[in-house]
Design an enzyme around this catalytic site. Structure first.
Site, short mmCIF file in Angstrom:
data_model
loop_
_atom_site.label_atom_id
_atom_site.label_comp_id
_atom_site.label_asym_id
_atom_site.label_seq_id
_atom_site.Cartn_x
_atom_site.Cartn_y
_atom_site.Cartn_z
N GLU A 80 39.96 37.01 30.48
CA GLU A 80 40.63 37.83 29.48
C GLU A 80 39.61 38.76 28.83
O GLU A 80 38.52 38.33 28.46
CB GLU A 80 41.23 36.95 28.37
CG GLU A 80 42.23 35.92 28.83
CD GLU A 80 43.65 36.45 28.93
OE1 GLU A 80 43.87 37.64 28.61
OE2 GLU A 80 44.54 35.67 29.32
N HIS A 101 42.64 40.15 32.77
CA HIS A 101 43.73 40.18 31.79
C HIS A 101 43.25 40.88 30.52
O HIS A 101 42.07 41.10 30.32
CB HIS A 101 44.10 38.75 31.35
CG HIS A 101 44.56 37.83 32.39
ND1 HIS A 101 45.89 37.52 32.58
CD2 HIS A 101 43.88 37.07 33.29
CE1 HIS A 101 46.02 36.62 33.54
NE2 HIS A 101 44.81 36.32 34.00
ZN ZN Z 1 47.48 38.42 31.53
#
Ligand code: ZN
Length: 190
Positions: free
Chosen positions: A124, A42
């Site tokens: 992330e 992400h």
């Molecule tokens: Zn995401």
């Protein structure tokens, strides 16, 4: 292109020993504890396009101040998390043990199977869809991925994907700025 990846290790509870631990309340048990077979990449930045602040930690801990920025008023109530964040300088932050279910994927499908949070790990990268990620981020992502593949062998390289691939039309991260071929090259044994 040579790259010596740092060896990372994962302890018995599912914490990466090289990470700064910031335990998030936004997690729960996986439906099948031993079913960990997907890695989702992400991006996030808070406020969007700005780096380095405390806001991502705050969001994942459920304490984001809605008054601190106009954008935060819209998102401060979200109960979301990821297992890890890799900041621009390569700092690794971990919010949820890999063995437990973090809340990063939302409505999602991989290879015909829905609810990817159940069986995935979410990482992330601090960044945006359009700005190149840093070499330090790629190096740390490769090290974490290597450690995860050792610990959870069902996460084969074919089962590393982007949020946009499991939630097409709804999510765009990690975006065109993520260089998949470079990342996959870092994963190869040297
Ligand atoms: Zn995401």
């Amino acid at each position: 292109m040579t790259q010596t990846n740092t060896q990372f290790s994962i302890d018995s509870e599912g914490w990466c020993e090289q990470a700064r631990k910031v335990p998030s309340p936004h997690h729960n048990q996986r439906p099948q504890a031993d079913d960990i077979s997907l890695l989702v990449v992400h991006n996030i930045s808070l406020p969007p396009g700005e780096f380095g602040g405390p806001w991502i930690d705050d969001l994942f801990l459920g304490r984001l101040d809605p008054a601190a920025h106009p954008y935060f008023a819209d998102i401060h109530h979200l109960r979301v998390s990821a297992h890890c964040l890799i900041r621009r300088d390569g700092e690794l932050v971990q919010y949820v043990p890999f063995t437990l279910r973090a809340w990063h994927a939302g409505v999602s499908t991989f290879a015909g199977r829905e609810a990817c949070n159940d069986f995935s790990i979410g990482i992330e990268l601090e960044g945006t869809d359009t700005l190149p990620y840093t070499p330090a981020q790629y190096a740390v992502l490769a090290s974490v991925t290597h450690a995860l593949q050792q610990r959870f062998p069902a996460i084969t390289t074919e089962r590393i994907t982007g949020h946009s691939d499991i939630a097409p039309g709804r999510k765009s991260d990690p975006g065109p700025s993520f260089n998949w071929s470079y990342f996959l090259q870092l994963l190869r044994p040297i």
